[in-house]
Each structure stands twice: as C-alpha cells, then as structure tokens.
Design a protein around this motif. Sequence first.
Motif, PDB file in Angstrom:
ATOM      1  N   GLU A 113      25.411  18.702  -6.709  1.00 35.59           N
ATOM      2  CA  GLU A 113      25.342  17.250  -6.580  1.00 35.59           C
ATOM      3  C   GLU A 113      26.576  16.602  -7.183  1.00 35.59           C
ATOM      4  O   GLU A 113      27.154  15.673  -6.623  1.00 35.59           O
ATOM      5  N   ALA A 114      26.989  17.124  -8.361  1.00 35.66           N
ATOM      6  CA  ALA A 114      28.110  16.513  -9.069  1.00 35.66           C
ATOM      7  C   ALA A 114      29.409  16.644  -8.277  1.00 35.66           C
ATOM      8  O   ALA A 114      30.214  15.719  -8.241  1.00 35.66           O
ATOM      9  N   LEU A 115      29.595  17.796  -7.633  1.00 36.32           N
ATOM     10  CA  LEU A 115      30.849  17.988  -6.901  1.00 36.32           C
ATOM     11  C   LEU A 115      30.836  17.270  -5.562  1.00 36.32           C
ATOM     12  O   LEU A 115      31.852  16.769  -5.110  1.00 36.32           O
ATOM     13  N   GLY A 116      29.637  17.234  -4.932  1.00 37.89           N
ATOM     14  CA  GLY A 116      29.461  16.457  -3.711  1.00 37.89           C
ATOM     15  C   GLY A 116      30.483  16.752  -2.637  1.00 37.89           C
ATOM     16  O   GLY A 116      30.725  17.904  -2.287  1.00 37.89           O
ATOM     17  N   ILE A 117      31.120  15.693  -2.154  1.00 39.85           N
ATOM     18  CA  ILE A 117      32.033  15.801  -1.017  1.00 39.85           C
ATOM     19  C   ILE A 117      33.287  16.601  -1.355  1.00 39.85           C
ATOM     20  O   ILE A 117      33.948  17.146  -0.485  1.00 39.85           O
ATOM     21  N   TYR A 118      33.608  16.717  -2.653  1.00 37.29           N
ATOM     22  CA  TYR A 118      34.894  17.312  -3.014  1.00 37.29           C
ATOM     23  C   TYR A 118      34.949  18.799  -2.745  1.00 37.29           C
ATOM     24  O   TYR A 118      36.012  19.370  -2.575  1.00 37.29           O
ATOM     25  N   LEU A 119      33.777  19.427  -2.711  1.00 41.16           N
ATOM     26  CA  LEU A 119      33.751  20.871  -2.517  1.00 41.16           C
ATOM     27  C   LEU A 119      34.347  21.293  -1.172  1.00 41.16           C
ATOM     28  O   LEU A 119      35.299  22.069  -1.145  1.00 41.16           O
ATOM     29  N   PRO A 120      33.832  20.755  -0.041  1.00 37.52           N
ATOM     30  CA  PRO A 120      34.447  21.153   1.243  1.00 37.52           C
ATOM     31  C   PRO A 120      35.918  20.767   1.343  1.00 37.52           C
ATOM     32  O   PRO A 120      36.689  21.430   2.044  1.00 37.52           O
ATOM     33  N   LEU A 121      36.321  19.708   0.634  1.00 41.57           N
ATOM     34  CA  LEU A 121      37.717  19.261   0.726  1.00 41.57           C
ATOM     35  C   LEU A 121      38.688  20.258   0.113  1.00 41.57           C
ATOM     36  O   LEU A 121      39.882  20.199   0.372  1.00 41.57           O
ATOM     37  N   ILE A 122      38.169  21.170  -0.733  1.00 42.54           N
ATOM     38  CA  ILE A 122      39.063  22.117  -1.399  1.00 42.54           C
ATOM     39  C   ILE A 122      39.756  23.016  -0.384  1.00 42.54           C
ATOM     40  O   ILE A 122      40.867  23.474  -0.608  1.00 42.54           O
ATOM     41  N   THR A 123      39.104  23.234   0.774  1.00 49.22           N
ATOM     42  CA  THR A 123      39.720  24.069   1.807  1.00 49.22           C
ATOM     43  C   THR A 123      41.126  23.584   2.145  1.00 49.22           C
ATOM     44  O   THR A 123      42.048  24.368   2.302  1.00 49.22           O
ATOM     45  N   THR A 124      41.266  22.266   2.278  1.00 49.47           N
ATOM     46  CA  THR A 124      42.559  21.742   2.686  1.00 49.47           C
ATOM     47  C   THR A 124      43.414  21.347   1.488  1.00 49.47           C
ATOM     48  O   THR A 124      44.375  20.606   1.629  1.00 49.47           O
ATOM     49  N   ASN A 125      43.076  21.870   0.298  1.00 51.81           N
ATOM     50  CA  ASN A 125      43.912  21.616  -0.861  1.00 51.81           C
ATOM     51  C   ASN A 125      45.060  22.618  -0.833  1.00 51.81           C
ATOM     52  O   ASN A 125      44.849  23.823  -0.892  1.00 51.81           O
ATOM     53  N   CYS A 126      46.290  22.109  -0.737  1.00 52.06           N
ATOM     54  CA  CYS A 126      47.375  23.079  -0.543  1.00 52.06           C
ATOM     55  C   CYS A 126      47.634  23.897  -1.802  1.00 52.06           C
ATOM     56  O   CYS A 126      48.296  24.923  -1.744  1.00 52.06           O
ATOM     57  N   ALA A 127      47.083  23.481  -2.969  1.00 57.00           N
ATOM     58  CA  ALA A 127      47.281  24.295  -4.160  1.00 57.00           C
ATOM     59  C   ALA A 127      46.612  25.657  -3.998  1.00 57.00           C
ATOM     60  O   ALA A 127      47.126  26.666  -4.476  1.00 57.00           O
ATOM     61  N   VAL A 128      45.458  25.699  -3.305  1.00 57.73           N
ATOM     62  CA  VAL A 128      44.734  26.969  -3.178  1.00 57.73           C
ATOM     63  C   VAL A 128      45.509  27.939  -2.284  1.00 57.73           C
ATOM     64  O   VAL A 128      45.773  29.079  -2.661  1.00 57.73           O
ATOM     65  N   LEU A 129      45.893  27.445  -1.089  1.00 61.13           N
ATOM     66  CA  LEU A 129      46.689  28.309  -0.207  1.00 61.13           C
ATOM     67  C   LEU A 129      48.032  28.622  -0.863  1.00 61.13           C
ATOM     68  O   LEU A 129      48.549  29.740  -0.762  1.00 61.13           O
ATOM     69  N   GLY A 130      48.576  27.629  -1.569  1.00 62.35           N
ATOM     70  CA  GLY A 130      49.872  27.815  -2.228  1.00 62.35           C
ATOM     71  C   GLY A 130      49.830  28.928  -3.256  1.00 62.35           C
ATOM     72  O   GLY A 130      50.725  29.770  -3.311  1.00 62.35           O
ATOM     73  N   VAL A 131      48.761  28.965  -4.073  1.00 64.79           N
ATOM     74  CA  VAL A 131      48.710  29.972  -5.132  1.00 64.79           C
ATOM     75  C   VAL A 131      48.580  31.367  -4.524  1.00 64.79           C
ATOM     76  O   VAL A 131      49.209  32.322  -4.994  1.00 64.79           O
ATOM     77  N   VAL A 132      47.823  31.476  -3.450  1.00 67.70           N
ATOM     78  CA  VAL A 132      47.650  32.793  -2.821  1.00 67.70           C
ATOM     79  C   VAL A 132      48.974  33.276  -2.221  1.00 67.70           C
ATOM     80  O   VAL A 132      49.375  34.437  -2.387  1.00 67.70           O
ATOM     81  N   LEU A 133      49.676  32.350  -1.536  1.00 72.41           N
ATOM     82  CA  LEU A 133      50.952  32.732  -0.939  1.00 72.41           C
ATOM     83  C   LEU A 133      51.987  33.078  -2.007  1.00 72.41           C
ATOM     84  O   LEU A 133      52.784  33.997  -1.851  1.00 72.41           O
ATOM     85  N   GLN A 134      51.967  32.323  -3.119  1.00 69.91           N
ATOM     86  CA  GLN A 134      52.911  32.615  -4.198  1.00 69.91           C
ATOM     87  C   GLN A 134      52.633  33.976  -4.815  1.00 69.91           C
ATOM     88  O   GLN A 134      53.557  34.701  -5.173  1.00 69.91           O
ATOM     89  N   ASN A 135      51.332  34.317  -4.945  1.00 66.96           N
ATOM     90  CA  ASN A 135      50.988  35.633  -5.481  1.00 66.96           C
ATOM     91  C   ASN A 135      51.638  36.742  -4.667  1.00 66.96           C
ATOM     92  O   ASN A 135      52.179  37.694  -5.212  1.00 66.96           O
ATOM     93  N   THR A 136      51.560  36.603  -3.326  1.00 62.33           N
ATOM     94  CA  THR A 136      52.126  37.673  -2.506  1.00 62.33           C
ATOM     95  C   THR A 136      53.648  37.628  -2.531  1.00 62.33           C
ATOM     96  O   THR A 136      54.298  38.657  -2.544  1.00 62.33           O
ATOM     97  N   GLN A 137      54.222  36.394  -2.532  1.00 66.14           N
ATOM     98  CA  GLN A 137      55.683  36.297  -2.525  1.00 66.14           C
ATOM     99  C   GLN A 137      56.296  36.825  -3.820  1.00 66.14           C
ATOM    100  O   GLN A 137      57.349  37.442  -3.821  1.00 66.14           O
TER     101      GLN A 137
END
Lengths: 205, 226
Positions: A113-137
């Motif tokens: 309940e507390a996170l609400g709408i923000y949870l699905p929005l994390i998918t399009t947070n470029c920090a998440v994809l960014g950290v994964v790509l940086q790990n591999t790079q």
Amino acid sequence: MGFDLANLFSVALGAILVNNFIFSQFLGICPFMGVSKKIDTAAGMGIAVTFVMGLASAICWPINQFLLVNPAIYGEGGPNLAFMQTVVFILVIAALVQFIEMFLKKSMPSLYEALGIYLPLITTNCAVLGVVLQNTQNGYDFITSVVYGITGGLGFMLAIVIFASIRERLTFSECPKAFEGFPIALMTAGLVALSFMGFSGLKVF
Amino acid sequence: MNPKKQLMDGLFFQNPVTVQLLGMCSTMAITTTLFNGLGMGVSVLIILTLSNILIAALRKIIPNNIRIACFIVVIAGFVTIVDLMLQAFIPALSKSLGLFIPLIVVNCIILGRAEAFSYKNTIAASTLDGIFQGLGYTIILVIMCAIREFLGAGTIMGGLLEIGENGQLVFGLGTAAGIRILPEAFPALGMILPVGGFLTLACLIAAMQYILNKPKKDKKTEEVAK
C-alpha cells in the motif's frame, strides 16, 4: 573470484557519494523529480529502488555470465549473445518488478500500500537498467555487482530524501512566476549536485 | 489527422522535454558538445519513429493487459539495432554516449508516445508523431548543447567543426575540438559538469512556462482586477 573487502568498500563509497546515480551520472531523474514532493514517499521509493537494484544485479549477473557471454553452453561454436544484453536485461527487470509486486501484495500488504503506484514505475527507472549494464561493462564479479547495486540504490535514496526535504520547504517560499514548480526544483537539484561535487576528490585506498 | 498541429505540438506546445517533462536523464547527461546532442537526438528520433510505426501497426493485436511489456520489447529491439549500427558506423559517437544509447530503452519519451499516441492512432499519424516529437527532442538537446558548450568550454560546434591550420573550417566527426569563441581562461567549467545540466534545463523550462503562460495570465489578472 577474490573477496576483496577494501575494493568492495571503495565501490560502495563511490556508488553512494562520489558517483552518485542522480547527481553525477544522471540516472533515474524521472522518479527523482516525480516522487520527491514528500519525505515519506521519497523514502519508500528509495527503499523499493534499492531492493530492486540489488536483486536485479544479483539475477542479471548469472544470466549474463552463463547464458549470454558464454557460447560453450550452446555446444561447439555457439553464439556469443552479448548483443542481446539490453533486451534480456529489461525483460528480466520488468518481470522482477512484476513478481515483487505480486509477492508484496500477498505477503506484505502494508508495504505494498505504501509503495502504491511507484512500484510498477521502477521498471522504467533508468538507474536499474543502468546499474545492470554498468556491472557488465565494468566486468564486476558477483559480489561486487550486488554490492554496487545495493549501494547505488542507497545513493539514490540519500539523494531523493535530501531533495524531498528541501522541496517540502520550497513549496512555501516565493519565487518568480515562470520558475514556479518544476524549474525551481531543477535549480535546487542543481545546487545539491554542486554540493555533491565536493565528494569528487574522495579516495579511500 | 492534422500534420500541422502535430508539428507545432511536437516542436513547441507539447514539446516532450520542456512541456511534457519526459526523458530528462539523457537531456541533462549528454548535452556537453553539439556532436553528442545531435547524435542522441537523431538516434531517439529514428527509434521513436520506428517503434511508433510498429506499435501502431500491431495495436489491434497487442492485448491491453500486457501492452507495456510488448512496447518495451519492441523498443528494446530497435534500440539494439541502432546501438549496433552506431558501433559499426559511428564508433566515436557510440563511445562518447556510452551507456546512454542502451538506456534509450527506458527513455520515457518513447514509452510515453507509445502509450499516449501510437497505441490509439493510425500508422500514418503515428509516423508523423514520431518524427515531430523526435524533432522537438533534438531541438531542445541542440539548444542545451549550444548553451552548455559555449559557457562551459568556450567553444561552439564541438565534435563537428574546428578551425584548421590555414584558418579554414575542418569537418571532423567526433574528433574536432570545436570553434573557440571565449579564451580558454574564461569558461565556467561547472556548466559542462552535472550542475550545468540542471541549471540550463531549469532555465529552458522556465522560459517555456513564461512564454506559454503569458497570454493566459493576462486574462486571469484582468478578471481578478474586474
């Protein structure tokens, strides 16, 4: 796979302060500006992002290492699928966020309940994809990847909580009409970024 | 379908960056030389147009419940294509944009246009929408680059042109140092650091709000005065 505590510490410190995801790498600006009007929601978003970034790093590392860049698994002369990284990682992140959402809904309804709408929005947070790509790079090993993911998330949380607390006060102060709302918030973020530049010379080891 | 209105919306009234406030990560991160900005803008324009076309074509097939996942797969496919093309044909651009090319996948402009426009409109209208919104994004990037490069490095056209030994203009893709306007001691380095990105974008959005709100505000104040 060496276990180098000093190295881990400098990776962590770098991710939180020196190369802060928001203020020096410009990753995750959209949720940063969108969800920083109140300290509570900002902290909730920070926790969720930290969790997803850590988990995404932990899951994407073996996928990348064993399925994508390791042709041997497909038999003699198998393909190197490194070019599929972007597609595979974003799918993993989207699925992961969906699973977390379902899990939280069942077992921790209060947090959900507390996170609400923000949870699905994390998918399009470029920090998440960014950290994964940086790990591999950067060629991090498993433990370093996870540490970088979690501390990167903590850096995001630090930034968004600091910024939200400034922004709460900003709503009561006067500023030129044209700058009302978004532009003045960006200006503030710029000034916080300026102060974070003070960390740029920081080196531990 | 109204191409003229779409053009004005994309460039000005519904500009993706300054009015819809989308895709700010890349806007602030890579606008340090004109070369970067132009390259990023054109890449996004191409990806946006292609994904708009495909999503508009598939809009009756894609089920409503999993549409976001479908959009992301389509976008990620086109981003990978552009990424590989850049690595092959313009390696300098690929190198200087680095992480931000694969990150176009999560650029809110593309997902936003898929959700708000191309999922509901015809292929022709979506194509135009992609081109015009992409142009609007490119123009903002170019303006940001020009301001930041001029104030932060004292040059213009960095990565595209430089002045050769005999005083003629030399074209160098990604290698040219730019045409120096301010002497080297003058520029404020902060403008090409992250701080400059935040400040420049804030000023641009403020200017946009000023222009867009001007006529309305006059009416309001008149009403209040009456």
